[in-house]
Design a protein around this motif. Structure first.
Motif, short mmCIF file in Angstrom:
data_model
loop_
_atom_site.label_atom_id
_atom_site.label_comp_id
_atom_site.label_asym_id
_atom_site.label_seq_id
_atom_site.Cartn_x
_atom_site.Cartn_y
_atom_site.Cartn_z
N ARG A 141 0.85 -1.22 0.00
CA ARG A 141 0.00 0.00 0.00
C ARG A 141 0.87 1.25 0.00
O ARG A 141 0.70 2.17 -0.80
CB ARG A 141 -0.89 -0.04 1.24
CG ARG A 141 -1.65 1.18 1.57
CD ARG A 141 -3.02 1.21 0.87
NE ARG A 141 -2.94 1.70 -0.49
CZ ARG A 141 -3.61 1.18 -1.52
NH1 ARG A 141 -4.40 0.15 -1.39
NH2 ARG A 141 -3.49 1.69 -2.72
N ASP A 142 1.86 1.29 0.94
CA ASP A 142 2.68 2.50 1.07
C ASP A 142 3.51 2.72 -0.18
O ASP A 142 3.68 3.86 -0.64
CB ASP A 142 3.61 2.38 2.30
CG ASP A 142 2.85 2.61 3.60
OD1 ASP A 142 1.61 2.75 3.55
OD2 ASP A 142 3.49 2.62 4.67
N GLN A 144 2.87 1.59 -3.32
CA GLN A 144 2.02 2.00 -4.46
C GLN A 144 1.58 3.45 -4.31
O GLN A 144 1.62 4.23 -5.27
CB GLN A 144 0.80 1.08 -4.55
CG GLN A 144 -0.13 1.48 -5.70
CD GLN A 144 -0.87 0.29 -6.29
OE1 GLN A 144 -0.28 -0.77 -6.55
NE2 GLN A 144 -2.16 0.46 -6.51
N ASP A 145 1.21 3.84 -3.09
CA ASP A 145 0.79 5.23 -2.86
C ASP A 145 1.95 6.20 -3.11
O ASP A 145 1.74 7.37 -3.46
CB ASP A 145 0.26 5.42 -1.43
CG ASP A 145 -1.09 4.72 -1.23
OD1 ASP A 145 -1.66 4.23 -2.23
OD2 ASP A 145 -1.55 4.65 -0.08
#
Ligand SMILES: Cc1cc2nc3c(=O)[nH]c(=O)nc-3n(C[C@H](O)[C@H](O)[C@H](O)COP(=O)(O)OP(=O)(O)OC[C@H]3O[C@@H](n4cnc5c(N)ncnc54)[C@H](O)[C@@H]3O)c2cc1C
Length: 483
Positions: A141-142, A144-145
């Motif tokens: 998540r981190d 990709q963000d």
């Protein structure tokens, strides 16, 4: 017959069960079953539904959580989390120094690994994350963000790893086969995050109601806890770390009377209680292998620990994972068998023979898997990593969930334990006061869990039902919430 002749102390409430949790080739614990009659007669009625776990046999876990084995040091967790040649990055609960063996520790490790990648990589690079437990999902998540091209490779056909919430028609509420508690250490935000997502949690801090094999309710004296404290204090003075079993024996702390008191419980039984009800579930590893120096039972191990308030998750731990996985490319049911890395990049080989390439890889598979030869590293990992993998312990905590037509017990206590008998399941959670439903959860850890992982569902159930006999009442309490 009493369990241990070897005799080697009370953490209240959940200190003992929460935190801190074997597949024949099936990747998941067994499905819900309608239990068949067992050969062991028991007063305890047959449940309407049961669900069990066998985490040590699960090929994608090989145990429940890491623990401080004798000879291992907290620094080895940090070493295991170190990047290798800025190509391989490591996360997962075993790499956490602050909260190993927990969901919080695993999540924090995913964030730390994502920061490590950010420091080494250029934006837009392709990053593979292996394992879709909370560590892998958080890292993915981190990253990709932050603008990386991320894909996740997961061996199972589901996300969550050791967070395994079952929501199906057999159960009146979501049941947790893996993590079920949030330990409020002062640093965790997990309970707020769950509450923000509408997931119910409840405080779980009461001390257990303790019964003898005859069903008598007894107070826990400090005999067992004191013996363990004496042994750990003795061990702290030794030139090298020794196991808790050895420190109990060599310090003389295990020399306790085996003569039963009026309650039918001896001092030696109270030490056995401290081991089977407190130390075993806390670490999941057998006391002959648990470190004295770094045991969580050792107040000197982390004097700053705030015991806080433990909470039980009632509305589905897996809800936490939904936002994390949103919009991330994932290859499910794909076992990574080899990771090759060089200055040029990395390549992954899957069990299907297929290969994938990435600029960098974040490895989040459990310590239990790293201890096997399922995943080959080419070139082999540095000694520091291999040393940590081999030294740290992987413990086992298993559960049995039982749903009854109505309660057969006469207590409203949410946490039960037994002393002095020879039962396999020594710790029980009573879900009636928490949910109003006649559901019990039995816990089994360490050597006993490894032995029971080998037996079929009928035998597992028989062991659980016979362990419940001290709580059987011919005249159960009327509990309006379960009518
Ligand atoms: C019974 C039990 C009770 C527990 N109770 C608590 C509790 O109450 N509170 C708490 O905080 N913690 C608890 N824990 C510990 C907690 O569940 C874990 O610390 C945490 O979930 C670990 O997350 P992770 O991402 O590090 O690992 P995992 O969740 O195990 O994720 C690793 C992922 O890697 C995948 N994988 C493995 N091998 C491969 C491969 N070769 N290729 C591709 N993918 C692979 C796995 O399938 C898995 O999805 C418990 C654990 C168990 C088992």
């Amino acid at each position: 017959m009493k369990r241990r002749t070897f005799l080697l102390g009370s953490v209240s409430g959940l200190g003992l069960v929460a935190l801190t949790a074997c597949v024949t080739p099936t990747p998941r614990p067994s499905a819900s079953v309608t239990p068949k009659p067992t050969s062991t007669p028991s007063l305890v009625p047959k449940p309407a539904a049961m669900r069990r776990t066998s985490w040590s046999a699960d090929p994608f876990a090989r145990g429940s959580f890491s623990y401080p084995a004798v000879g291992a040091t907290p620094e080895q967790r940090a070493a295991l989390g170190q990047p290798v040649d800025d190509r391989l990055f490591f996360a997962g609960e075993a790499t956490s120094t602050d909260a190993p063996g927990t969901v919080q520790g695993a999540r924090d490790s995913g964030k730390r690994a994502a920061r490590d990648v950010l420091a080494a990589a250029s934006l837009g690079e392709r990053i593979a994350v292996i394992g879709a437990g909370i560590a892998g999902l958080t890292a993915a998540r981190d990253l990709q963000d932050a603008g990386f091209d991320v894909f996740l490779v997961e061996a199972r056909d589901r996300i969550g790893g050791r967070i395994d919430t079952v929501t199906d028609k057999d159960w009146p509420f979501p049941i947790e086969l893996g993590a079920a508690f949030v330990r409020r250490t002062g640093q965790t935000t997990l309970d707020e995050d769950l509450t923000d997502r509408g997931v119910a949690t409840a405080p779980f801090t009461d001390p257990p109601e303790v019964r003898t094999a005859a069903g008598t309710v007894v107070e826990v004296p400090d005999t067992g806890a004191q013996a363990v404290a004496t042994a750990l204090a003795w061990a702290a003075e030794q030139p090298t770390d020794v196991s808790i079993a050895q420190s109990l024996a060599d310090s003389g702390a295990s020399k306790l009377s085996t003569t039963d008191a009026d309650t039918g419980v001896s001092d030696a039984d109270w030490l056995d209680y401290q081991i089977t009800v407190v130390l075993d579930p806390l670490a999941g590893g057998p006391v002959p292998e648990q470190s004295s120096w770094y045991s969580d039972a050792n107040p000197q191990a982390d004097p700053d620990t705030d015991p806080g308030e433990d909470r039980i998750v009632l509305g589905g731990f897996a809800t936490l994972l939904t936002d994390l996985s949103d919009g991330i490319d994932m290859l499910g049911s794909s076992v990574v068998t080899k990771i090759a890395y060089s200055e040029a990049g990395t390549s992954l080989r899957l069990g299907t023979g297929e290969s994938l390439s990435a600029d960098r890889v974040v490895v989040t598979v459990p310590l239990g898997v790293l201890k096997t030869t399922v995943m080959e590293f080419d070139p082999p990992l540095p000694f520091t990593h291999r040393g940590a993998i081999s030294a740290l312990g992987m413990g086992t905590l298993d559960k049995i969930w039982l749903q009854f037509d109505k309660p057969f017990w006469d207590t409203d206590a949410p946490l039960w334990s037994t002393v002095g008998g020879d039962d396999d399941f020594r710790v029980w959670i009573n879900m009636v006061p928490l949910t109003g439903e006649p559901v019990l959860v039995g816990l089994v850890a360490a050597e006993t869990a490894l032995r029971l992982a080998e037996v079929d569902d009928d035998e597992f159930l028989a062991a659980a039902l016979s362990s419940l006999e001290p709580f059987y009442s011919a005249v159960p309490t009327d509990n309006p919430t379960t009518e």
